[in-house]
Design a protein around this motif. Sequence first.
Motif, PDB file in Angstrom:
ATOM      1  N   SER A  27     -20.957 -18.325   3.833  1.00 56.86           N
ATOM      2  CA  SER A  27     -21.049 -19.218   2.683  1.00 56.86           C
ATOM      3  C   SER A  27     -20.855 -20.663   3.120  1.00 56.86           C
ATOM      4  CB  SER A  27     -20.060 -18.775   1.609  1.00 56.86           C
ATOM      5  OG  SER A  27     -20.339 -19.400   0.377  1.00 56.86           O
ATOM      6  N   GLN A  28     -19.896 -21.356   2.514  1.00 57.85           N
ATOM      7  CA  GLN A  28     -19.653 -22.746   2.881  1.00 57.85           C
ATOM      8  C   GLN A  28     -19.247 -22.848   4.347  1.00 57.85           C
ATOM      9  OE1 GLN A  28     -16.684 -24.681   0.489  1.00 57.85           O
ATOM     10  NE2 GLN A  28     -16.994 -26.656   1.431  1.00 57.85           N
ATOM     11  N   GLY A  29     -18.574 -21.835   4.858  1.00 58.86           N
ATOM     12  CA  GLY A  29     -18.194 -21.828   6.274  1.00 58.86           C
ATOM     13  C   GLY A  29     -19.395 -21.871   7.197  1.00 58.86           C
ATOM     14  N   GLY A  30     -20.501 -21.268   6.783  1.00 63.62           N
ATOM     15  CA  GLY A  30     -21.726 -21.337   7.573  1.00 63.62           C
ATOM     16  C   GLY A  30     -22.322 -22.731   7.580  1.00 63.62           C
ATOM     17  N   VAL A  31     -22.222 -23.421   6.451  1.00 62.52           N
ATOM     18  CA  VAL A  31     -22.690 -24.809   6.375  1.00 62.52           C
ATOM     19  C   VAL A  31     -21.833 -25.676   7.297  1.00 62.52           C
ATOM     20  CG1 VAL A  31     -22.947 -26.819   4.853  1.00 62.52           C
ATOM     21  CG2 VAL A  31     -23.658 -24.557   4.051  1.00 62.52           C
ATOM     22  N   VAL A  32     -20.518 -25.498   7.234  1.00 67.93           N
ATOM     23  CA  VAL A  32     -19.603 -26.251   8.096  1.00 67.93           C
ATOM     24  C   VAL A  32     -19.908 -25.957   9.565  1.00 67.93           C
ATOM     25  CG1 VAL A  32     -17.176 -26.486   8.809  1.00 67.93           C
ATOM     26  CG2 VAL A  32     -17.774 -26.446   6.376  1.00 67.93           C
ATOM     27  N   ALA A  33     -20.112 -24.687   9.898  1.00 65.01           N
ATOM     28  CA  ALA A  33     -20.397 -24.304  11.284  1.00 65.01           C
ATOM     29  C   ALA A  33     -21.703 -24.927  11.770  1.00 65.01           C
ATOM     30  CB  ALA A  33     -20.442 -22.782  11.406  1.00 65.01           C
ATOM     31  N   ARG A  34     -22.729 -24.894  10.922  1.00 67.06           N
ATOM     32  CA  ARG A  34     -24.011 -25.488  11.315  1.00 67.06           C
ATOM     33  C   ARG A  34     -23.867 -26.994  11.533  1.00 67.06           C
ATOM     34  NH1 ARG A  34     -29.957 -25.024   8.352  1.00 67.06           N
ATOM     35  NH2 ARG A  34     -30.988 -26.532   9.726  1.00 67.06           N
ATOM     36  N   LEU A  35     -23.169 -27.663  10.631  1.00 66.91           N
ATOM     37  CA  LEU A  35     -22.945 -29.100  10.809  1.00 66.91           C
ATOM     38  C   LEU A  35     -22.180 -29.381  12.101  1.00 66.91           C
ATOM     39  CD1 LEU A  35     -22.013 -30.228   7.178  1.00 66.91           C
ATOM     40  CD2 LEU A  35     -24.088 -30.830   8.451  1.00 66.91           C
TER      41      LEU A  35
END
Length: 186
Positions: A27-35
């Motif tokens: 979820s949001q953790g994937g967005v953070v990881a990608r960034l």
Amino acid sequence: SADHLGALLQSVAIAQPGVPIDVVGHSQGGVVARLAVERSGAEDRLPAEVDTLVTVSSPQQGAPLATAVVALGDSPGGAAALIQIRAAGAADDLDNRLPAISDLAETSPIIDELHQRPMPEGVRFVTIGGSGDLVVPGSVAIDLGADASVILPTDIGKEAHGTLPSSPAATREIGLAVAGMGPSCQ
């Protein structure tokens, strides 16, 4: 958070040189990881040990539900409706005052940033979504620029969002991604 994760990746690589690092975010953790991976790569700070990034139910295109909550919050009638919904305990997560909601909306600068730079060379990028996920629909959890994307069959409902990461199908796909293999046949 992305900058902190980027620093953590550097620390892990220094502590365990040569050991592959695979990053998995939900979820949001994937967005953070990608960034974190993209920013670190652009700044030439990404350790060579980072091999794979897998995102599960992460809104690569933004989350339609977050977009709707932001839009409601921006109108007087919608803001009043959100207050009543929260007061009734029907949807505590639908709080337009939370930074995560505006960050994950389809129109947010954070979502725009996801697509401003390429994934660093040598990092395998895999996205996984759920067909029945009502929080982050499978169609926005995948990214056409990823090395591989898969939408797994799930029950329809908001529960699909939270249960997908621990499902046997997602575990299999994460394992395949980390092993450098393609997704299962769909």
